[in-house]
Design a protein around this motif. Structure first.
Motif, PDB file in Angstrom:
ATOM      1  N   GLN A  33       0.820  -1.216   0.000  1.00 49.09           N
ATOM      2  CA  GLN A  33       0.000   0.000   0.000  1.00 49.09           C
ATOM      3  C   GLN A  33       0.851   1.262   0.000  1.00 49.09           C
ATOM      4  N   PRO A  37      -0.378   4.635  -5.534  1.00 49.50           N
ATOM      5  CA  PRO A  37      -1.083   5.924  -5.501  1.00 49.50           C
ATOM      6  C   PRO A  37      -2.495   5.713  -4.955  1.00 49.50           C
ATOM      7  N   LEU A  38      -3.104   6.789  -4.475  1.00 53.05           N
ATOM      8  CA  LEU A  38      -4.459   6.678  -3.948  1.00 53.05           C
ATOM      9  C   LEU A  38      -5.400   6.222  -5.051  1.00 53.05           C
ATOM     10  N   SER A  39      -6.110   5.131  -4.784  1.00 55.70           N
ATOM     11  CA  SER A  39      -7.014   4.541  -5.763  1.00 55.70           C
ATOM     12  C   SER A  39      -7.956   3.611  -5.022  1.00 55.70           C
ATOM     13  N   PRO A  40      -9.032   3.159  -5.680  1.00 54.87           N
ATOM     14  CA  PRO A  40      -9.913   2.176  -5.030  1.00 54.87           C
ATOM     15  C   PRO A  40      -9.162   0.892  -4.632  1.00 54.87           C
ATOM     16  N   GLU A  41      -8.171   0.500  -5.436  1.00 52.76           N
ATOM     17  CA  GLU A  41      -7.386  -0.698  -5.106  1.00 52.76           C
ATOM     18  C   GLU A  41      -6.579  -0.491  -3.828  1.00 52.76           C
ATOM     19  N   LYS A  42      -6.004   0.721  -3.691  1.00 57.74           N
ATOM     20  CA  LYS A  42      -5.232   1.009  -2.484  1.00 57.74           C
ATOM     21  C   LYS A  42      -6.142   0.990  -1.262  1.00 57.74           C
TER      22      LYS A  42
END
Length: 193
Positions: A33, A37-42
């Motif tokens: 993590q 980058p900030l994302s729904p996956e993260k």
């Protein structure tokens, strides 16, 4: 199922090795993590990290309860006093971090106004209100304690390997599933008493 004078029982072994597996998973998730980058996956990885942390906390409580119910085997009689004190102190430190790190993570999430949803099944109540200042302090504490945990784990592993290969007693093997009493190289019957 319970611990004996010579070795840990099945319950203690299962709790120990499941905790080891969860520690590997949680450190891997943290590493993954941090590089995303900030994302729904993260966010999914972060939520999984939190769920594993809550599981580690629950297992730590179970381990302490089991340790009270079924005390661990005695340390080998030939261990020096300083070794006994070091072993006792390191076990206390490991239990402290097993409890403290998930609690700090839960509080950090509350301060960040980011709920802890455990495996999508339920949401933990926020124990504190949102606060950027508190969030920063808890985040720093969480990262620092992660390094302390890694150091304690290295010491724990090295001590177990030293007992197995240098001292040649059964301290390591009595926590291994399928290893009989006194299974360490050169160990004598009753070496764990």
């Amino acid at each position: 199922m319970t611990n004996s004078a010579d070795r840990y029982g099945a319950v203690a072994q299962i709790l120990h090795w499941v905790t080891v597996a969860l520690f590997i998973a949680i450190f891997a998730l943290a590493w993954i993590q941090d590089g995303m980058p900030l994302s729904p996956e993260k966010v999914q990885i972060i939520n999984l990290h939190k769920s594993v942390g809550v599981t580690i906390l629950a297992l730590a409580v179970l381990r302490l309860a089991w340790r009270w119910y079924s005390p661990p085997p005695s340390l080998p009689e030939r261990m020096a006093g300083w070794e006994r004190r070091a072993a006792h102190a390191s076990h206390i430190a490991l239990y402290v971090v097993l409890l403290a790190q998930p609690l700090i993570g839960i509080l950090h999430s509350a301060a960040a106004n980011f709920p802890v949803v455990v495996f999508g099944l339920f949401t933990l109540p926020a124990l504190i209100g949102p606060s950027e200042e508190v969030k920063q302090v808890l985040e720093s504490a969480h990262h620092l304690l992660a390094r302390v945990i890694l150091a304690l784990l290295v010491v724990h592993i090295l001590a177990a390997l030293r007992h197995h290969f240098v001292v040649k007693d059964d301290v390591l093997t009595r926590m291994l599933p399928f290893a009989g009493p006194s299974a360490g190289p050169g160990a004598k019957p009753g070496a764990g008493r």
